[in-house]
Write a protein that holds these residues in place. Sequence first.
Motif, PDB file in Angstrom:
ATOM      1  N   HIS A  43      18.322   7.473 -12.015  1.00 25.56           N
ATOM      2  CA  HIS A  43      18.184   7.927 -10.631  1.00 25.56           C
ATOM      3  C   HIS A  43      17.149   9.051 -10.542  1.00 25.56           C
ATOM      4  CE1 HIS A  43      19.346  10.426  -7.089  1.00 25.56           C
ATOM      5  NE2 HIS A  43      19.438   9.236  -6.517  1.00 25.56           N
ATOM      6  N   ASN A  44      17.167   9.964 -11.506  1.00 22.98           N
ATOM      7  CA  ASN A  44      16.214  11.059 -11.507  1.00 22.98           C
ATOM      8  C   ASN A  44      14.777  10.538 -11.633  1.00 22.98           C
ATOM      9  OD1 ASN A  44      15.546  13.950 -11.658  1.00 22.98           O
ATOM     10  ND2 ASN A  44      14.997  13.518 -13.773  1.00 22.98           N
ATOM     11  N   GLU A  45      14.567   9.554 -12.502  1.00 18.58           N
ATOM     12  CA  GLU A  45      13.230   8.985 -12.646  1.00 18.58           C
ATOM     13  C   GLU A  45      12.818   8.229 -11.380  1.00 18.58           C
ATOM     14  OE1 GLU A  45      12.514   6.801 -16.221  1.00 18.58           O
ATOM     15  OE2 GLU A  45      13.026   8.492 -17.520  1.00 18.58           O
ATOM     16  N   LYS A  46      13.771   7.563 -10.750  1.00 18.26           N
ATOM     17  CA  LYS A  46      13.479   6.816  -9.526  1.00 18.26           C
ATOM     18  C   LYS A  46      12.997   7.746  -8.414  1.00 18.26           C
ATOM     19  CE  LYS A  46      13.923   3.870  -5.976  1.00 18.26           C
ATOM     20  NZ  LYS A  46      12.888   2.866  -5.660  1.00 18.26           N
ATOM     21  N   GLU A  53       5.906  13.055 -12.852  1.00 11.74           N
ATOM     22  CA  GLU A  53       4.951  12.217 -13.565  1.00 11.74           C
ATOM     23  C   GLU A  53       5.552  11.672 -14.855  1.00 11.74           C
ATOM     24  OE1 GLU A  53       1.398  14.540 -13.983  1.00 11.74           O
ATOM     25  OE2 GLU A  53       0.807  14.211 -11.908  1.00 11.74           O
ATOM     26  N   ALA A  54       6.774  11.164 -14.762  1.00 14.73           N
ATOM     27  CA  ALA A  54       7.437  10.624 -15.944  1.00 14.73           C
ATOM     28  C   ALA A  54       8.434   9.542 -15.538  1.00 14.73           C
ATOM     29  CB  ALA A  54       8.158  11.722 -16.713  1.00 14.73           C
ATOM     30  N   TYR A  55       8.366   8.426 -16.213  1.00 16.94           N
ATOM     31  CA  TYR A  55       9.367   7.365 -16.086  1.00 16.94           C
ATOM     32  C   TYR A  55       9.071   6.315 -17.147  1.00 16.94           C
ATOM     33  CZ  TYR A  55       5.825   4.394 -13.881  1.00 16.94           C
ATOM     34  OH  TYR A  55       4.695   3.650 -13.644  1.00 16.94           O
ATOM     35  N   TYR A  74       3.469  -3.169 -17.016  1.00 13.15           N
ATOM     36  CA  TYR A  74       2.695  -2.141 -16.316  1.00 13.15           C
ATOM     37  C   TYR A  74       2.896  -0.815 -17.038  1.00 13.15           C
ATOM     38  CZ  TYR A  74       1.790  -5.316 -12.444  1.00 13.15           C
ATOM     39  OH  TYR A  74       1.353  -6.371 -11.680  1.00 13.15           O
ATOM     40  N   GLN A  75       1.911   0.057 -16.944  1.00 12.07           N
ATOM     41  CA  GLN A  75       1.969   1.308 -17.679  1.00 12.07           C
ATOM     42  C   GLN A  75       3.092   2.206 -17.174  1.00 12.07           C
ATOM     43  OE1 GLN A  75      -1.766   3.338 -18.227  1.00 12.07           O
ATOM     44  NE2 GLN A  75      -2.928   1.420 -18.304  1.00 12.07           N
ATOM     45  N   ALA A  76       3.941   2.633 -18.089  1.00  8.17           N
ATOM     46  CA  ALA A  76       4.934   3.675 -17.787  1.00  8.17           C
ATOM     47  C   ALA A  76       4.287   5.022 -18.074  1.00  8.17           C
ATOM     48  CB  ALA A  76       6.176   3.477 -18.640  1.00  8.17           C
ATOM     49  N   GLN A 294      14.146  17.642 -17.139  1.00 16.16           N
ATOM     50  CA  GLN A 294      12.694  17.745 -17.047  1.00 16.16           C
ATOM     51  C   GLN A 294      12.318  18.696 -15.918  1.00 16.16           C
ATOM     52  OE1 GLN A 294      11.419  13.660 -16.588  1.00 16.16           O
ATOM     53  NE2 GLN A 294      11.169  13.392 -18.779  1.00 16.16           N
ATOM     54  N   SER A 295      11.362  19.567 -16.182  1.00 17.34           N
ATOM     55  CA  SER A 295      10.907  20.524 -15.181  1.00 17.34           C
ATOM     56  C   SER A 295       9.510  20.982 -15.560  1.00 17.34           C
ATOM     57  CB  SER A 295      11.852  21.731 -15.110  1.00 17.34           C
ATOM     58  OG  SER A 295      11.436  22.634 -14.111  1.00 17.34           O
ATOM     59  N   LEU A 296       8.548  20.707 -14.709  1.00 17.72           N
ATOM     60  CA  LEU A 296       7.172  21.093 -14.999  1.00 17.72           C
ATOM     61  C   LEU A 296       7.065  22.616 -15.121  1.00 17.72           C
ATOM     62  CD1 LEU A 296       5.205  18.722 -12.593  1.00 17.72           C
ATOM     63  CD2 LEU A 296       5.688  18.398 -15.020  1.00 17.72           C
ATOM     64  N   ASP A 297       6.315  23.077 -16.112  1.00 17.99           N
ATOM     65  CA  ASP A 297       6.204  24.506 -16.342  1.00 17.99           C
ATOM     66  C   ASP A 297       5.436  25.222 -15.234  1.00 17.99           C
ATOM     67  OD1 ASP A 297       7.644  24.452 -18.714  1.00 17.99           O
ATOM     68  OD2 ASP A 297       5.887  23.906 -19.884  1.00 17.99           O
ATOM     69  N   ASN A 298       4.653  24.475 -14.463  1.00 22.28           N
ATOM     70  CA  ASN A 298       3.985  25.098 -13.313  1.00 22.28           C
ATOM     71  C   ASN A 298       4.707  24.785 -12.007  1.00 22.28           C
ATOM     72  OD1 ASN A 298       3.378  22.424 -13.030  1.00 22.28           O
ATOM     73  ND2 ASN A 298       1.158  22.673 -12.947  1.00 22.28           N
TER      74      ASN A 298
END
Length: 328
Positions: A43-46, A53-55, A74-76, A294-298
């Motif tokens: 669900h989080n990836e969806k 930018e991850a799945y 297709y590219q993940a 997951q959490s982007l550092d910026n």
Amino acid sequence: MTEFNIDTSLALSDGEGSSKRVDSNKYIVLHETTNNGAWNNAHNEKVNWATQEAYVQYIIGDGGKIYSVGSEGYQAWGAGSYVNANSPVQIELARTDDEATFKKDYATYVEFARSKAKQFGIPCVLDESGNGVKTHYWVSKNIWGNHTDPVQSYLLPHWGITQEQLAHDIANGLDGDGSSFKPVTPITPQVSRDVVTIQGGPATGIAGWNSKGEIIKGSNSTFVNGTSWKANHIQLVNGLPMYQVSTDEFIPKKYTDQAGIITINAIAGVDAVNSKGEKWNNSSTTFSDMSKWQSLDNGCKVINNRLCFQVSTDQFIDAFYTIGGGNK
């Protein structure tokens, strides 16, 4: 070929995810999610594929269930541009603390990876040269990245599954429902709630900074890859989250084992807040102690005068309640 019951309720819709087909069928990539629950991770990836930018194509867990996210062929966005362009299928294994659940998850993980490898003409060999099934750790060592999943980060420390056993199982399969697999008693690692380890930095070491945003001359000889440091606070320095490791010395989060993630440091869990500072009631059951997100550092935001990390579209976690954030 073995038939699998795949849940497509969380699959990306048309217009979501990459529209690029893979260049070739070289690899099946194996990951682990770093936190519990396959449905939650799918669900989080969806809902966050664009912002984080991850799945991947599939997430396995919850007792051997398979959730589809990205489209095969297709590219993940799971293992760097080169590997993404040459992997028709990437698979995540969700964590669990229950042995019976894990046995089902692991058996499905192995057999599904073998099935997809055969479907795309990829050898059922693990982490060897040439085409084959690859762990994310192999990708990091040989192509790009700093991940250690799934063996070193989860299968070995939690369930005693060695690289050799996973390689054997990928090559030969498991008996029936995996009954031949006998996991060892899970190892409970010593929890260090105020320690971060430097990784992913240059060979010459990373620079330390002071609170004014000035580089501390010569500090790179101290802050080298593999060294661990007690951190009692996180704050923004030059717009990036950094851990305070001495009175006025900080190291960037992006060069530690917490890069791109947060680890919850709250025994009872912690409730998220939205961008307005309103609490997501009862979300502490989701954001449980030592779970990773997951959490982007910026992607930090100051909410109610508190530094917070974004974990979904409008959910943020107070940095104080993460590893190295100060909660003891």
